[in-house]
Design a protein around this motif. Structure first.
Motif, PDB file in Angstrom:
ATOM      1  N   GLU A   7     -17.942 -20.920  11.525  1.00  0.00           N
ATOM      2  CA  GLU A   7     -19.344 -21.341  11.549  1.00  0.00           C
ATOM      3  C   GLU A   7     -20.155 -20.610  10.486  1.00  0.00           C
ATOM      4  OE1 GLU A   7     -21.161 -20.988  15.424  1.00  0.00           O
ATOM      5  OE2 GLU A   7     -23.144 -21.324  14.557  1.00  0.00           O
ATOM      6  N   THR A   8     -20.936 -21.384   9.759  1.00  0.00           N
ATOM      7  CA  THR A   8     -21.875 -20.779   8.822  1.00  0.00           C
ATOM      8  C   THR A   8     -23.284 -21.195   9.268  1.00  0.00           C
ATOM      9  OG1 THR A   8     -21.866 -22.671   7.334  1.00  0.00           O
ATOM     10  CG2 THR A   8     -20.198 -20.984   6.923  1.00  0.00           C
ATOM     11  N   ASP A   9     -24.278 -20.783   8.524  1.00  0.00           N
ATOM     12  CA  ASP A   9     -25.653 -21.120   8.908  1.00  0.00           C
ATOM     13  C   ASP A   9     -25.885 -22.627   8.926  1.00  0.00           C
ATOM     14  OD1 ASP A   9     -26.385 -18.561   9.253  1.00  0.00           O
ATOM     15  OD2 ASP A   9     -27.365 -18.321   7.296  1.00  0.00           O
ATOM     16  N   ALA A  10     -25.256 -23.316   7.955  1.00  0.00           N
ATOM     17  CA  ALA A  10     -25.571 -24.731   7.787  1.00  0.00           C
ATOM     18  C   ALA A  10     -24.505 -25.676   8.311  1.00  0.00           C
ATOM     19  CB  ALA A  10     -25.814 -25.012   6.305  1.00  0.00           C
ATOM     20  N   ALA A  11     -23.305 -25.161   8.587  1.00  0.00           N
ATOM     21  CA  ALA A  11     -22.220 -26.081   8.945  1.00  0.00           C
ATOM     22  C   ALA A  11     -21.163 -25.417   9.803  1.00  0.00           C
ATOM     23  CB  ALA A  11     -21.566 -26.619   7.676  1.00  0.00           C
ATOM     24  N   VAL A  12     -20.250 -26.244  10.300  1.00  0.00           N
ATOM     25  CA  VAL A  12     -19.062 -25.745  10.963  1.00  0.00           C
ATOM     26  C   VAL A  12     -17.890 -26.336  10.182  1.00  0.00           C
ATOM     27  CG1 VAL A  12     -18.979 -27.584  12.721  1.00  0.00           C
ATOM     28  CG2 VAL A  12     -17.888 -25.395  13.177  1.00  0.00           C
ATOM     29  N   VAL A  13     -16.886 -25.500   9.898  1.00  0.00           N
ATOM     30  CA  VAL A  13     -15.732 -25.944   9.131  1.00  0.00           C
ATOM     31  C   VAL A  13     -14.501 -25.831  10.032  1.00  0.00           C
ATOM     32  CG1 VAL A  13     -14.313 -25.573   7.072  1.00  0.00           C
ATOM     33  CG2 VAL A  13     -16.782 -25.164   6.968  1.00  0.00           C
ATOM     34  N   PHE A  70     -22.202 -27.197  18.185  1.00  0.00           N
ATOM     35  CA  PHE A  70     -23.557 -27.754  18.103  1.00  0.00           C
ATOM     36  C   PHE A  70     -23.491 -29.189  17.587  1.00  0.00           C
ATOM     37  CE2 PHE A  70     -22.755 -24.662  14.618  1.00  0.00           C
ATOM     38  CZ  PHE A  70     -22.480 -25.579  13.612  1.00  0.00           C
ATOM     39  N   GLU A  71     -24.603 -29.817  17.624  1.00  0.00           N
ATOM     40  CA  GLU A  71     -24.705 -31.197  17.145  1.00  0.00           C
ATOM     41  C   GLU A  71     -24.540 -31.214  15.622  1.00  0.00           C
ATOM     42  OE1 GLU A  71     -28.068 -34.549  17.240  1.00  0.00           O
ATOM     43  OE2 GLU A  71     -28.224 -33.074  18.866  1.00  0.00           O
ATOM     44  N   VAL A  72     -23.724 -32.148  15.119  1.00  0.00           N
ATOM     45  CA  VAL A  72     -23.516 -32.206  13.669  1.00  0.00           C
ATOM     46  C   VAL A  72     -24.037 -33.522  13.095  1.00  0.00           C
ATOM     47  CG1 VAL A  72     -21.502 -30.682  13.695  1.00  0.00           C
ATOM     48  CG2 VAL A  72     -21.158 -33.146  13.889  1.00  0.00           C
ATOM     49  N   ASP A  73     -24.246 -33.498  11.798  1.00  0.00           N
ATOM     50  CA  ASP A  73     -24.693 -34.692  11.097  1.00  0.00           C
ATOM     51  C   ASP A  73     -23.430 -35.377  10.573  1.00  0.00           C
ATOM     52  OD1 ASP A  73     -25.810 -36.595   9.555  1.00  0.00           O
ATOM     53  OD2 ASP A  73     -27.072 -35.251   8.363  1.00  0.00           O
ATOM     54  N   ASP A  74     -22.877 -36.293  11.374  1.00  0.00           N
ATOM     55  CA  ASP A  74     -21.578 -36.865  10.996  1.00  0.00           C
ATOM     56  C   ASP A  74     -21.621 -37.699   9.723  1.00  0.00           C
ATOM     57  OD1 ASP A  74     -23.066 -38.458  12.612  1.00  0.00           O
ATOM     58  OD2 ASP A  74     -21.448 -39.120  13.917  1.00  0.00           O
ATOM     59  N   SER A  75     -22.804 -38.183   9.339  1.00  0.00           N
ATOM     60  CA  SER A  75     -22.864 -38.988   8.116  1.00  0.00           C
ATOM     61  C   SER A  75     -22.638 -38.119   6.870  1.00  0.00           C
ATOM     62  CB  SER A  75     -24.209 -39.697   8.015  1.00  0.00           C
ATOM     63  OG  SER A  75     -25.232 -38.736   7.869  1.00  0.00           O
ATOM     64  N   LYS A  76     -22.848 -36.814   6.999  1.00  0.00           N
ATOM     65  CA  LYS A  76     -22.695 -35.925   5.837  1.00  0.00           C
ATOM     66  C   LYS A  76     -21.418 -35.098   5.908  1.00  0.00           C
ATOM     67  CE  LYS A  76     -27.496 -35.454   4.373  1.00  0.00           C
ATOM     68  NZ  LYS A  76     -28.544 -35.232   5.382  1.00  0.00           N
ATOM     69  N   SER A  77     -20.550 -35.436   6.838  1.00  0.00           N
ATOM     70  CA  SER A  77     -19.316 -34.665   6.986  1.00  0.00           C
ATOM     71  C   SER A  77     -18.326 -35.007   5.880  1.00  0.00           C
ATOM     72  CB  SER A  77     -18.686 -34.950   8.339  1.00  0.00           C
ATOM     73  OG  SER A  77     -19.596 -34.588   9.339  1.00  0.00           O
ATOM     74  N   THR A  78     -17.576 -33.997   5.447  1.00  0.00           N
ATOM     75  CA  THR A  78     -16.583 -34.222   4.391  1.00  0.00           C
ATOM     76  C   THR A  78     -15.255 -33.605   4.832  1.00  0.00           C
ATOM     77  OG1 THR A  78     -17.243 -32.174   3.298  1.00  0.00           O
ATOM     78  CG2 THR A  78     -18.240 -34.200   2.474  1.00  0.00           C
ATOM     79  N   ILE A  88     -12.251 -29.818   7.424  1.00  0.00           N
ATOM     80  CA  ILE A  88     -13.341 -30.755   7.693  1.00  0.00           C
ATOM     81  C   ILE A  88     -14.636 -29.958   7.803  1.00  0.00           C
ATOM     82  CG2 ILE A  88     -14.167 -32.579   9.231  1.00  0.00           C
ATOM     83  CD1 ILE A  88     -11.150 -32.485  10.330  1.00  0.00           C
ATOM     84  N   SER A  89     -15.591 -30.347   6.984  1.00  0.00           N
ATOM     85  CA  SER A  89     -16.855 -29.641   6.965  1.00  0.00           C
ATOM     86  C   SER A  89     -17.923 -30.519   7.604  1.00  0.00           C
ATOM     87  CB  SER A  89     -17.200 -29.319   5.510  1.00  0.00           C
ATOM     88  OG  SER A  89     -18.400 -28.623   5.469  1.00  0.00           O
TER      89      SER A  89
ATOM     90  N   GLY B  84     -16.977 -15.318  10.447  1.00  0.00           N
ATOM     91  CA  GLY B  84     -17.617 -16.412  11.166  1.00  0.00           C
ATOM     92  C   GLY B  84     -16.660 -17.307  11.933  1.00  0.00           C
ATOM     93  N   LEU B  85     -15.441 -16.827  12.188  1.00  0.00           N
ATOM     94  CA  LEU B  85     -14.482 -17.658  12.910  1.00  0.00           C
ATOM     95  C   LEU B  85     -14.837 -17.711  14.391  1.00  0.00           C
ATOM     96  CD1 LEU B  85     -10.862 -16.969  11.627  1.00  0.00           C
ATOM     97  CD2 LEU B  85     -12.246 -18.985  11.288  1.00  0.00           C
ATOM     98  N   ARG B  86     -14.890 -18.925  14.908  1.00  0.00           N
ATOM     99  CA  ARG B  86     -15.178 -19.097  16.332  1.00  0.00           C
ATOM    100  C   ARG B  86     -13.896 -19.360  17.087  1.00  0.00           C
ATOM    101  NH1 ARG B  86     -19.419 -21.270  19.095  1.00  0.00           N
ATOM    102  NH2 ARG B  86     -21.464 -20.687  18.301  1.00  0.00           N
TER     103      ARG B  86
END
Lengths: 106, 139
Positions: A7-13, A70-78, A88-89, B84-86
């Motif tokens: 997890e980063t501030d703006a996304a989950v990878v 958390f809720e993600v913006d699936d339209s901007k997922s890559t 997957i980001s 940041g690994l969950r």
């Protein structure tokens, strides 16, 4: 299929170890939450010839379902596939991203 | 080294010379520590042996393959971000797999390639070990 979530501030990878696939072999679904990834590693044609002394590698279908924090913006997922790892980001939904609030001086 | 280890080594050596069993799993020396070992398939066909190893997340440039005294060693390193690994399931750090090659292979002809996290090492049979077919000439 080891999976990790970072997890980063703006996304989950989400990273998944899936060696020996092609990028088109994955089926990734994000409909809100959770994230679902499936695919199939097929036996190679070469496998039909010769005999095997050791077979430790896994073949066949796989599926992983991962609850996102958390809720993600699936339209901007890559997604990208490199050295056998699918990454997957998923950006955080805009409403959840930290906002800086400036104080108006008046 | 214990007497038992000496015995298994002797057994392996004899097997290599007389029985020519393919690609024994070689137990790494105790001073070689590694944090994980890749899963492999070992195939034999007319041309020789193929070792196929799953090494996801490893840059082929970080893989080191050596052949010393009939022992094939595949070693390398996998490093990735841990901040940041969950959820953490993957192994990190150095990996190692070793195999003892049979007498019948051409050690100079060993080749390796990598694609999509799969490493493939081909070990050809030596010319004299290849099956020879002799046709009977008619009168």
């Amino acid at each position: 299929m080891s999976a990790e979530m970072q997890e980063t501030d703006a996304a989950v990878v989400v990273s998944i170890e899936a060696p020996g696939m092609e990028s088109g072999d994955f089926n990734i679904r994000v409909e809100g939450n959770p994230l679902s990834i499936s695919g199939k590693r097929s036996y190679s044609k070469q496998r039909e010839q010769g005999r095997y002394h050791i077979t430790e590698r896994a073949y066949g279908s796989f599926q992983r379902t991962i609850s996102l924090p958390f809720e993600v913006d699936d339209s901007k997922s890559t997604a990208k596939y490199k050295h056998g790892v699918l990454e997957i980001s998923l950006p955080k939904s805009v409403t959840l991203q930290p906002r800086r609030i400036t104080i108006e001086t008046g | 080294m214990t007497a038992f280890h000496a015995l298994t080594d002797l057994h392996r050596e004899l097997g290599r010379v007389f029985d020519d069993r393919p690609l024994y799993r070689h137990t790494p020396a105790t001073n070689e520590a590694s944090s994980w070992s890749p899963q492999v398939d070992i195939k034999e066909d007319e041309g020789g042996f193929t070792v196929i190893a799953d090494v996801p997340g490893v840059d082929p440039a970080d893989v080191d393959i050596t052949l010393d005294n009939s022992v094939l060693t595949i070693r390398g390193e996998r490093e990735s971000e841990t901040q940041g690994l969950r959820r953490r399931e993957r192994f990190r750090g150095s990996f190692l797999r070793q195999f003892t090659l049979p007498e019948s292979v051409d050690e100079s002809g060993v080749k390796a390639s990598a694609s999509n996290g799969v490493l493939q090492v081909t070990i050809p049979r030596s010319a004299k070990a290849k099956p020879l077919s002799i046709t009977v000439e008619g009168e």
